[in-house]
Structures are given as structure tokens and as C-alpha cells.
Design a protein around this motif. Structure first.
Motif, PDB file in Angstrom:
ATOM      1  N   LEU A 100     -36.187  42.447   5.654  1.00 19.16           N
ATOM      2  CA  LEU A 100     -35.805  40.737   4.560  1.00 19.16           C
ATOM      3  C   LEU A 100     -35.877  39.483   5.034  1.00 19.16           C
ATOM      4  O   LEU A 100     -36.287  38.370   4.359  1.00 19.16           O
ATOM      5  CB  LEU A 100     -34.476  40.864   4.316  1.00 19.16           C
ATOM      6  CG  LEU A 100     -33.829  40.050   3.608  1.00 19.16           C
ATOM      7  CD1 LEU A 100     -33.917  40.111   2.023  1.00 19.16           C
ATOM      8  CD2 LEU A 100     -31.968  40.585   3.264  1.00 19.16           C
ATOM      9  N   GLU A 101     -35.545  39.645   6.431  1.00 23.92           N
ATOM     10  CA  GLU A 101     -35.704  38.383   7.352  1.00 23.92           C
ATOM     11  C   GLU A 101     -37.189  37.751   7.175  1.00 23.92           C
ATOM     12  O   GLU A 101     -37.263  36.776   7.076  1.00 23.92           O
ATOM     13  CB  GLU A 101     -35.171  38.610   8.468  1.00 23.92           C
ATOM     14  CG  GLU A 101     -33.564  38.657   8.734  1.00 23.92           C
ATOM     15  CD  GLU A 101     -33.409  38.470   9.904  1.00 23.92           C
ATOM     16  OE1 GLU A 101     -33.553  38.619  10.844  1.00 23.92           O
ATOM     17  OE2 GLU A 101     -31.686  38.914  10.222  1.00 23.92           O
ATOM     18  N   GLU A 111     -25.941  45.371   8.797  1.00 23.78           N
ATOM     19  CA  GLU A 111     -26.302  44.660   9.969  1.00 23.78           C
ATOM     20  C   GLU A 111     -27.117  44.158   8.920  1.00 23.78           C
ATOM     21  O   GLU A 111     -27.794  43.453   8.295  1.00 23.78           O
ATOM     22  CB  GLU A 111     -26.648  45.648  11.086  1.00 23.78           C
ATOM     23  CG  GLU A 111     -25.369  45.746  11.550  1.00 23.78           C
ATOM     24  CD  GLU A 111     -24.942  45.629  12.445  1.00 23.78           C
ATOM     25  OE1 GLU A 111     -25.225  44.591  13.515  1.00 23.78           O
ATOM     26  OE2 GLU A 111     -23.566  45.907  12.809  1.00 23.78           O
ATOM     27  N   GLY A 112     -28.481  43.253  10.017  1.00 28.68           N
ATOM     28  CA  GLY A 112     -29.236  42.727  10.110  1.00 28.68           C
ATOM     29  C   GLY A 112     -30.538  43.567  10.051  1.00 28.68           C
ATOM     30  O   GLY A 112     -30.814  44.816   9.818  1.00 28.68           O
ATOM     31  N   ASN A 113     -31.392  43.313   8.322  1.00 27.52           N
ATOM     32  CA  ASN A 113     -32.599  43.820   7.910  1.00 27.52           C
ATOM     33  C   ASN A 113     -33.737  43.094   8.241  1.00 27.52           C
ATOM     34  O   ASN A 113     -33.855  42.188   8.171  1.00 27.52           O
ATOM     35  CB  ASN A 113     -32.444  43.905   6.486  1.00 27.52           C
ATOM     36  CG  ASN A 113     -33.548  44.789   5.648  1.00 27.52           C
ATOM     37  OD1 ASN A 113     -34.300  44.356   5.417  1.00 27.52           O
ATOM     38  ND2 ASN A 113     -32.733  45.145   5.597  1.00 27.52           N
ATOM     39  N   ILE A 114     -34.457  43.328   9.365  1.00 30.04           N
ATOM     40  CA  ILE A 114     -36.106  42.647   9.854  1.00 30.04           C
ATOM     41  C   ILE A 114     -36.315  42.654   8.169  1.00 30.04           C
ATOM     42  O   ILE A 114     -37.223  41.346   8.927  1.00 30.04           O
ATOM     43  CB  ILE A 114     -36.267  43.575  10.705  1.00 30.04           C
ATOM     44  CG1 ILE A 114     -35.538  43.504  11.608  1.00 30.04           C
ATOM     45  CG2 ILE A 114     -37.511  42.691  11.224  1.00 30.04           C
ATOM     46  CD1 ILE A 114     -35.633  44.593  13.153  1.00 30.04           C
ATOM     47  N   ALA A 130     -41.319  34.409   5.189  1.00 35.05           N
ATOM     48  CA  ALA A 130     -43.042  33.932   5.033  1.00 35.05           C
ATOM     49  C   ALA A 130     -43.156  33.701   3.842  1.00 35.05           C
ATOM     50  O   ALA A 130     -43.890  32.494   3.894  1.00 35.05           O
ATOM     51  CB  ALA A 130     -43.258  35.668   5.126  1.00 35.05           C
ATOM     52  N   ILE A 131     -41.985  33.811   2.944  1.00 40.97           N
ATOM     53  CA  ILE A 131     -42.246  33.239   1.778  1.00 40.97           C
ATOM     54  C   ILE A 131     -41.939  32.146   1.534  1.00 40.97           C
ATOM     55  O   ILE A 131     -43.346  30.677   1.289  1.00 40.97           O
ATOM     56  CB  ILE A 131     -41.692  33.929   0.555  1.00 40.97           C
ATOM     57  CG1 ILE A 131     -41.615  35.074   0.044  1.00 40.97           C
ATOM     58  CG2 ILE A 131     -41.110  32.973  -0.707  1.00 40.97           C
ATOM     59  CD1 ILE A 131     -40.952  35.856  -0.228  1.00 40.97           C
ATOM     60  N   PRO A 132     -40.966  30.613   2.540  1.00 37.75           N
ATOM     61  CA  PRO A 132     -40.926  29.598   1.776  1.00 37.75           C
ATOM     62  C   PRO A 132     -42.207  29.237   2.825  1.00 37.75           C
ATOM     63  O   PRO A 132     -42.773  27.441   2.553  1.00 37.75           O
ATOM     64  CB  PRO A 132     -39.521  29.281   3.094  1.00 37.75           C
ATOM     65  CG  PRO A 132     -38.841  29.983   2.485  1.00 37.75           C
ATOM     66  CD  PRO A 132     -39.467  31.530   2.466  1.00 37.75           C
ATOM     67  N   PHE A 133     -42.463  29.957   4.103  1.00 42.23           N
ATOM     68  CA  PHE A 133     -43.536  29.454   4.893  1.00 42.23           C
ATOM     69  C   PHE A 133     -45.298  29.376   3.363  1.00 42.23           C
ATOM     70  O   PHE A 133     -45.768  28.254   4.256  1.00 42.23           O
ATOM     71  CB  PHE A 133     -43.667  30.437   5.960  1.00 42.23           C
ATOM     72  CG  PHE A 133     -44.988  29.395   6.664  1.00 42.23           C
ATOM     73  CD1 PHE A 133     -44.828  28.714   7.353  1.00 42.23           C
ATOM     74  CD2 PHE A 133     -46.478  30.253   6.721  1.00 42.23           C
ATOM     75  CE1 PHE A 133     -46.044  28.539   8.487  1.00 42.23           C
ATOM     76  CE2 PHE A 133     -47.027  30.087   7.358  1.00 42.23           C
ATOM     77  CZ  PHE A 133     -47.354  29.413   8.139  1.00 42.23           C
ATOM     78  N   VAL A 134     -45.078  30.196   3.242  1.00 40.91           N
ATOM     79  CA  VAL A 134     -46.039  30.413   2.639  1.00 40.91           C
ATOM     80  C   VAL A 134     -46.357  28.928   1.371  1.00 40.91           C
ATOM     81  O   VAL A 134     -47.769  28.453   0.808  1.00 40.91           O
ATOM     82  CB  VAL A 134     -46.278  31.572   2.088  1.00 40.91           C
ATOM     83  CG1 VAL A 134     -47.645  31.379   0.793  1.00 40.91           C
ATOM     84  CG2 VAL A 134     -46.945  32.349   2.716  1.00 40.91           C
ATOM     85  N   LEU A 135     -45.112  28.674   0.641  1.00 34.28           N
ATOM     86  CA  LEU A 135     -45.102  27.637  -0.286  1.00 34.28           C
ATOM     87  C   LEU A 135     -44.470  26.034   0.177  1.00 34.28           C
ATOM     88  O   LEU A 135     -45.954  25.733  -0.350  1.00 34.28           O
ATOM     89  CB  LEU A 135     -43.583  28.201  -1.219  1.00 34.28           C
ATOM     90  CG  LEU A 135     -43.480  28.545  -1.805  1.00 34.28           C
ATOM     91  CD1 LEU A 135     -42.311  29.184  -2.029  1.00 34.28           C
ATOM     92  CD2 LEU A 135     -44.536  29.289  -3.335  1.00 34.28           C
TER      93      LEU A 135
END
Length: 309
Positions: free
Chosen positions: A90-91, A85-88, A96-101
């Protein structure tokens, strides 16, 4: 087992970071020599982007390769994978990482371009007083303060650059000299006023990493600092018509002594028409018996200058 996996992950990340940093340092050799103070800023940004891109590329391809090698299904195994199932958490992390980059890249890039003060056509259209000084030299804090407070010279003391289809003309009003070559003293701030006689041109010197749009009916103040002696190439970065690829000129950076010698030499020459590749090719094709039928803009007359090759 969990501690062992974390240790492997951290070790892999460190190795990946070191390799990516090495690749980023190699990026300096991919570009022309750093011939202007502004080029140092641009090359740092380019190296940063290459380092970051290499880290992401190697990390993603490494994870995929590891998964293919060590987590592939057994032979003849046609069963479905585990119903994960989805992992909140991890999502959130991979959002967040691409947004910060991206935010990091945007802020760093803006800082570089703000220091260089490279403005586009719309900015110049709404700035009747011209552009601000481009403070881009790797200088000390004391000299940086004095540079920041420095006022650009009047336009009649700056080198006047005229762009037209298809030639560059450089006027030195203080010495009453015109040339098809741009001569500059090394380690001294170069002040230019750019104008176009017809369409939008692009003042672009790859070795300096500076590019400025030249807009009709606008006089644009532009400045930079050459730091390496040599002969470089000025190109038109904007498509300005049929012969725009021929719109090139030499930029000669020399010692202050040689620069003064060149000014004296050029001032002693009588003005004469310079060779212009666009005008020459246009005349030659116009004299041919066969008409191709293609409509083109007639090049401006070859410039009459004191100094030309």
C-alpha cells in the motif's frame, strides 16, 4: 465478497472518471474566448489539470464520506481500533501514484511551454539572438513542417512594441505608423519586437493566453497567431510602479481587408499626443493644494502617435 467489493470499486472509479472529465470540459467556459492559436494549447492543459484535480478531490472526499457513514464507531464504543501494522504494498502504491501524476503534469506542461516558447527574464538575458519561433498553431503535418522551417522576419518588418511607465506604443515601421492600439489581421502570424524604456513590464493578453516579460536593454522577438476577430485587452502583468494598473491597451483583431483599411487610415493622420491615464492622473494630483507626501515616479510623457482613441 471480495469480488463484490472490487466490482463496486471499479464501478465507482469509472463513474468518478466520467464526472471528472465532465468537470474538466466545463473548465473551457471559465476562461476568456480562445482568441489565439496558443490559447488552445493552454486551455487543453488547464482542462487536463481540472480533470485530474476533480478526480483526486472527489475520490478523497468520497472515501472520507463513505468511511464516516459506514465505518463509524458504535455509540458509546470507546475501544481502540484494530492494531494494523504497515502495509509495504500500500505504501509503494500511494507513493508511486502521486509521483507518476506529478511527472505527467510536469512533462505535459513543459511540452506546452516549449511549443509556445515563452521565456523568462533569465533566459532572455542569456540569449542575445532572441527567442525561437513559437509553433503553437493547430495545423496539419505538412504545414507544420513548413512552419518549423520558417524564419522570423527582420525586426524592421515586425511590429515594434515599446513599454514605458505607463503606456504601450506600437510602431509599424513598414508603413511608418505609430499607435496606442495594437491592430492585427486574423489567422496571420503576428511578429512583435518587445522592448522596455525603463523597468520590467509584462506583455499579457488574457484572451490569447500569452505573456512575455519585457526587459530593459533587451529586444525580445515574440510571436503568436490570433484566430478570432474582436477587441481584446493588453495588460501589464508585472508591477511596474504606481500607475501600472492603468497600463492597458486595446488589441484589435480584424479581417485582412479591415486591417489594410486601418493602416491606410492611420497613415493619413498627423501624429498627436494620445490620452494617457497615468500622466493625466499624475498632473491632476500634482495640481492639488494638499500634498499626500507619497513619493511616486513621474509618468513618461503621453506618446505622440498617428492613431489613438
Amino acid at each position: 465478497m471480495k469480488t463484490h467489493n472490487i466490482l463496486i470499486l471499479v464501478t465507482s472509479a469509472i463513474i468518478l472518471a466520467v464526472v471528472s472529465f465532465w468537470i474538466g470540459q466545463q473548465a473551457y467556459s471559465w476562461l476568456p474566448p480562445e482568441a489565439a492559436a496558443e490559447s488552445i494549447l493552454v486551455d487543453r492543459l488547464f482542462s487536463f489539470l481540472v480533470t485530474l484535480g476533480a478526480f483526486i478531490f472527489l475520490g478523497v472526499t468520497g472515501a472520507l464520506t463513505y468511511s464516516v457513514i459506514f465505518h463509524r464507531a458504535a455509540k458509546y464504543d470507546m475501544s481502540d481500533g484494530p492494531p494494523i501494522e504497515g502495509n509495504i504494498t500500500l505504501e509503494i502504491v500511494w507513493t508511486a501514484i502521486p509521483f507518476v501524476l506529478v511527472l505527467w503534469i510536469a512533462l505535459y506542461s513543459y511540452q506546452i511551454y516549449d511549443q509556445m516558447s515563452i521565456l523568462g527574464p533569465m533566459e532572455h538575458h542569456h540569449m542575445s539572438m532572441g527567442m525561437k519561433s513559437a509553433i503553437a498553431e493547430p495545423i496539419s503535418e505538412t504545414s507544420e513542417i513548413s512552419k518549423t522551417n520558417q524564419v522570423a522576419p527582420q525586426s524592421n518588418l515586425a511590429i515594434q512594441v515599446t513599454a514605458k511607465q505607463w503606456a504601450w506604443v506600437f510602431n509599424y515601421p513598414e508603413q511608418n505608423i505609430s499607435s496606442t492600439e495594437l491592430h492585427l489581421p486574423v489567422n496571420q502570424r503576428a511578429y512583435l519586437t518587445l522592448r522596455s524604456e525603463d523597468v520590467i513590464h509584462g506583455f499579457y493578453i488574457p484572451a490569447f493566453r500569452v505573456k512575455q516579460d519585457v526587459i530593459p536593454n533587451e529586444i525580445i522577438n515574440f510571436e503568436f497567431t490570433p484566430i478570432l476577430e474582436g477587441k481584446y485587452r493588453l495588460r501589464d502583468s508585472q508591477y511596474s510602479g504606481t500607475y501600472f494598473a492603468a497600463m492597458q491597451a486595446d488589441v484589435v483583431v480584424e479581417s485582412p481587408e479591415k486591417y489594410q483599411q486601418w493602416l491606410e487610415l492611420a497613415s493619413q493622420r498627423e501624429p498627436s499626443p494620445a490620452f494617457n491615464q497615468a500622466a493625466s492622473e499624475y498632473t491632476r494630483k500634482s495640481n492639488q493644494a494638499i500634498n499626500s507626501g507619497w513619493v511616486t515616479v513621474k509618468p513618461a510623457q503621453p506618446p505622440v502617435v498617428n492613431y489613438h482613441d
